[in-house]
Motif scaffolding. Structure first.
Motif, PDB file in Angstrom:
ATOM      1  N   ALA A 198       0.848  -1.191   0.000  1.00 57.56           N
ATOM      2  CA  ALA A 198       0.000   0.000   0.000  1.00 57.56           C
ATOM      3  C   ALA A 198       0.883   1.240   0.000  1.00 57.56           C
ATOM      4  O   ALA A 198       1.831   1.344   0.792  1.00 57.56           O
ATOM      5  CB  ALA A 198      -0.911   0.002   1.221  1.00 57.56           C
ATOM      6  N   VAL A 199       0.562   2.201  -0.874  1.00 60.20           N
ATOM      7  CA  VAL A 199       1.380   3.393  -1.050  1.00 60.20           C
ATOM      8  C   VAL A 199       0.541   4.623  -0.713  1.00 60.20           C
ATOM      9  O   VAL A 199      -0.559   4.806  -1.249  1.00 60.20           O
ATOM     10  CB  VAL A 199       1.891   3.507  -2.497  1.00 60.20           C
ATOM     11  N   GLY A 200       1.039   5.456   0.187  1.00 59.82           N
ATOM     12  CA  GLY A 200       0.331   6.679   0.550  1.00 59.82           C
ATOM     13  C   GLY A 200       1.249   7.617   1.302  1.00 59.82           C
ATOM     14  O   GLY A 200       2.450   7.356   1.446  1.00 59.82           O
ATOM     15  N   HIS A 201       0.680   8.713   1.796  1.00 59.05           N
ATOM     16  CA  HIS A 201       1.497   9.737   2.445  1.00 59.05           C
ATOM     17  C   HIS A 201       1.109   9.989   3.897  1.00 59.05           C
ATOM     18  O   HIS A 201       1.655  10.892   4.527  1.00 59.05           O
ATOM     19  CB  HIS A 201       1.399  11.054   1.664  1.00 59.05           C
ATOM     20  N   HIS A 202       0.148   9.212   4.419  1.00 54.44           N
ATOM     21  CA  HIS A 202      -0.354   9.490   5.765  1.00 54.44           C
ATOM     22  C   HIS A 202      -0.256   8.221   6.600  1.00 54.44           C
ATOM     23  O   HIS A 202      -0.910   7.216   6.303  1.00 54.44           O
ATOM     24  CB  HIS A 202      -1.804   9.974   5.704  1.00 54.44           C
ATOM     25  N   GLU A 203       0.561   8.261   7.647  1.00 47.80           N
ATOM     26  CA  GLU A 203       0.833   7.060   8.427  1.00 47.80           C
ATOM     27  C   GLU A 203      -0.427   6.492   9.085  1.00 47.80           C
ATOM     28  O   GLU A 203      -0.572   5.272   9.204  1.00 47.80           O
ATOM     29  CB  GLU A 203       1.901   7.342   9.488  1.00 47.80           C
ATOM     30  N   ASP A 204      -1.358   7.367   9.515  1.00 48.98           N
ATOM     31  CA  ASP A 204      -2.572   6.850  10.138  1.00 48.98           C
ATOM     32  C   ASP A 204      -3.409   6.059   9.145  1.00 48.98           C
ATOM     33  O   ASP A 204      -4.024   5.042   9.495  1.00 48.98           O
ATOM     34  CB  ASP A 204      -3.391   7.985  10.762  1.00 48.98           C
ATOM     35  N   ARG A 205      -3.404   6.494   7.905  1.00 50.10           N
ATOM     36  CA  ARG A 205      -4.151   5.770   6.877  1.00 50.10           C
ATOM     37  C   ARG A 205      -3.431   4.469   6.496  1.00 50.10           C
ATOM     38  O   ARG A 205      -4.079   3.453   6.253  1.00 50.10           O
ATOM     39  CB  ARG A 205      -4.353   6.669   5.654  1.00 50.10           C
ATOM     40  N   LEU A 206      -2.122   4.517   6.463  1.00 42.84           N
ATOM     41  CA  LEU A 206      -1.369   3.304   6.164  1.00 42.84           C
ATOM     42  C   LEU A 206      -1.510   2.280   7.286  1.00 42.84           C
ATOM     43  O   LEU A 206      -1.428   1.069   7.049  1.00 42.84           O
ATOM     44  CB  LEU A 206       0.092   3.633   5.896  1.00 42.84           C
ATOM     45  N   ASP A 207      -1.750   2.753   8.510  1.00 41.26           N
ATOM     46  CA  ASP A 207      -2.049   1.825   9.604  1.00 41.26           C
ATOM     47  C   ASP A 207      -3.321   1.042   9.307  1.00 41.26           C
ATOM     48  O   ASP A 207      -3.392  -0.174   9.545  1.00 41.26           O
ATOM     49  CB  ASP A 207      -2.223   2.594  10.923  1.00 41.26           C
ATOM     50  N   ILE A 208      -4.341   1.736   8.762  1.00 38.52           N
ATOM     51  CA  ILE A 208      -5.579   1.052   8.387  1.00 38.52           C
ATOM     52  C   ILE A 208      -5.322   0.088   7.232  1.00 38.52           C
ATOM     53  O   ILE A 208      -5.864  -1.018   7.203  1.00 38.52           O
ATOM     54  CB  ILE A 208      -6.674   2.067   8.024  1.00 38.52           C
ATOM     55  N   ALA A 209      -4.471   0.502   6.294  1.00 36.00           N
ATOM     56  CA  ALA A 209      -4.135  -0.393   5.181  1.00 36.00           C
ATOM     57  C   ALA A 209      -3.551  -1.697   5.702  1.00 36.00           C
ATOM     58  O   ALA A 209      -3.878  -2.785   5.200  1.00 36.00           O
ATOM     59  CB  ALA A 209      -3.153   0.292   4.236  1.00 36.00           C
ATOM     60  N   ARG A 210      -2.690  -1.603   6.715  1.00 36.52           N
ATOM     61  CA  ARG A 210      -2.131  -2.832   7.297  1.00 36.52           C
ATOM     62  C   ARG A 210      -3.225  -3.662   7.966  1.00 36.52           C
ATOM     63  O   ARG A 210      -3.242  -4.895   7.844  1.00 36.52           O
ATOM     64  CB  ARG A 210      -1.018  -2.472   8.279  1.00 36.52           C
ATOM     65  N   GLU A 211      -4.148  -3.004   8.649  1.00 43.24           N
ATOM     66  CA  GLU A 211      -5.269  -3.728   9.255  1.00 43.24           C
ATOM     67  C   GLU A 211      -6.113  -4.413   8.188  1.00 43.24           C
ATOM     68  O   GLU A 211      -6.661  -5.498   8.415  1.00 43.24           O
ATOM     69  CB  GLU A 211      -6.145  -2.758  10.055  1.00 43.24           C
ATOM     70  N   PHE A 212      -6.208  -3.803   7.018  1.00 40.34           N
ATOM     71  CA  PHE A 212      -7.009  -4.339   5.918  1.00 40.34           C
ATOM     72  C   PHE A 212      -6.291  -5.455   5.145  1.00 40.34           C
ATOM     73  O   PHE A 212      -6.900  -6.078   4.275  1.00 40.34           O
ATOM     74  CB  PHE A 212      -7.385  -3.223   4.951  1.00 40.34           C
TER      75      PHE A 212
END
Length: 345
Positions: A198-212
């Motif tokens: 998952a590629v993005g610029h916001h760590e809080d959103r990437l945390d959700i990506a890992r949960e997903f």
């Protein structure tokens, strides 16, 4: 009725509007109970795209059927339903192919049908558009919250994964950490991908990506992002989901797609005024597939997984507002203080 109305850039007001009415025997009148603010709503909100002033807004409705026309067969008064962001007849050449967004008699939400960020909508082509929620879940708030993303972002993320050809055991890259990108991660996992970057610029959103289900995340930009993704994928991924629509994200998709691979693109195009450089796609025989997602085609299969508990996109909703405070929801998304806002009507 009360409804959100656009009055110009960053000016959303909740006002009294005429209630929509049944106008054809194929219509259904729906009392909206849940809706949402979409990332694509931010384009007119910011003044980056044209929209009539004033105009009702919203395109992700869920609610209870109040009345139906004489020809409607699939839903009736009292049924819990949700509707995709596009209205479709369900029977034309394109709807039969699963391309409901190209319906020959299709339409969007707004104008006389009420707009989906309001208390009521009239749904033309009710049999082709509305999706009925099984009765046992009709008042299950947790289930409804998980189903609401099927009106747009979950179906759109799924379209990206399907268009990119993701299958069991695959490695894929998902570009974008908004609601669609996060749902793309869910979709890739659902289709059996073994490695999801998952590629993005916001760590809080990437945390959700890992949960997903993302097995790795990349927050770098530019050349550093390309280098890191190529390192993680040992030279590129055969399946890339482009969930942003910007020139930079399309360039990144081309740079990290393995020769002979496929980019599934669903991001609403913006920032492409100078055109898209197709040479990198051409030179490596990269296939480009996708476009506006026919989410109606995916609704039943995704709903089945949500209701059996194997799929849950609800965490993309990071803020909830009531209808009277929908402008606060727009502001939160505009300022990136929320990923996606659920609106309770």
């Amino acid at each position: 009725m009360r409804a959100a109305v656009y009055h110009g850039p960053r000016d959303i007001r909740v006002e009294d509007r005429p209630e929509p009415e049944l106008t054809a025997p194929t219509d259904a009148l729906v009392r909206v109970t849940h809706t949402a603010v979409c990332g694509s709503d931010l384009w007119f909100y910011r003044g980056d795209s044209d929209r009539d002033v004033p105009s009702t807004v919203g395109h992700e409705p869920m609610g209870i059927v109040e009345a139906v026309g004489d020809d409607v067969r699939s839903v009736g008064p009292g049924d819990r339903v949700f509707a995709p962001f596009k209205i479709s007849c369900g029977s034309c050449e394109f709807c039969r192919k699963g391309l409901h967004t190209s319906c020959t008699d299709g339409d969007g939400w707004g104008g006389d049908n009420g707009g989906a960020q309001g208390e009521k909508i009239n749904c033309p082509h009710a049999d082709g558009t509305l999706v009925r929620v099984p009765d046992r879940y009709a008042d299950d708030e947790a289930a409804l919250r998980s189903l609401l993303p099927l009106t747009d972002v979950m179906g759109t993320g799924h379209h990206a994964a399907v268009s990119a050809g993701v299958g069991a055991g695959d490695t894929c890259v998902v570009i974008g950490d908004g609601a669609v990108g996060l749902c793309g991660v869910l979709a890739a996992r659902r289709l059996g991908a073994e490695r999801i970057i998952a590629v993005g610029h916001h760590e809080d959103r990437l945390d959700i990506a890992r949960e997903f289900g993302a097995t790795a995340t990349v927050a770098d930009r530019g050349d550093a992002a390309v280098e890191r993704i190529l390192e993680l994928t040992h030279g590129g991924a055969a399946h890339v989901l482009e969930c942003v629509g910007a020139a930079s994200s399309m360039d990144l998709a081309a740079a990290v797609c393995r020769p002979g691979g496929t980019v599934g693109y669903v991001g609403v195009p913006h920032g492409l005024d100078d055109g898209l450089d197709l040479f990198s796609f051409f030179g490596d025989n990269v296939t480009l597939r996708g476009g506006v997602a026919p989410v109606r085609a995916y609704a039943e299969e995704l709903m089945a997984d949500i209701l059996r508990g194997t799929l849950d996109p609800a965490p993309v909703f990071t803020e909830t507002v009531d209808l009277e405070h929908v402008a606060d929801g727009y502001r939160a998304m505009d300022e990136r203080a929320a990923i996606k806002v659920l609106v309770e009507v």
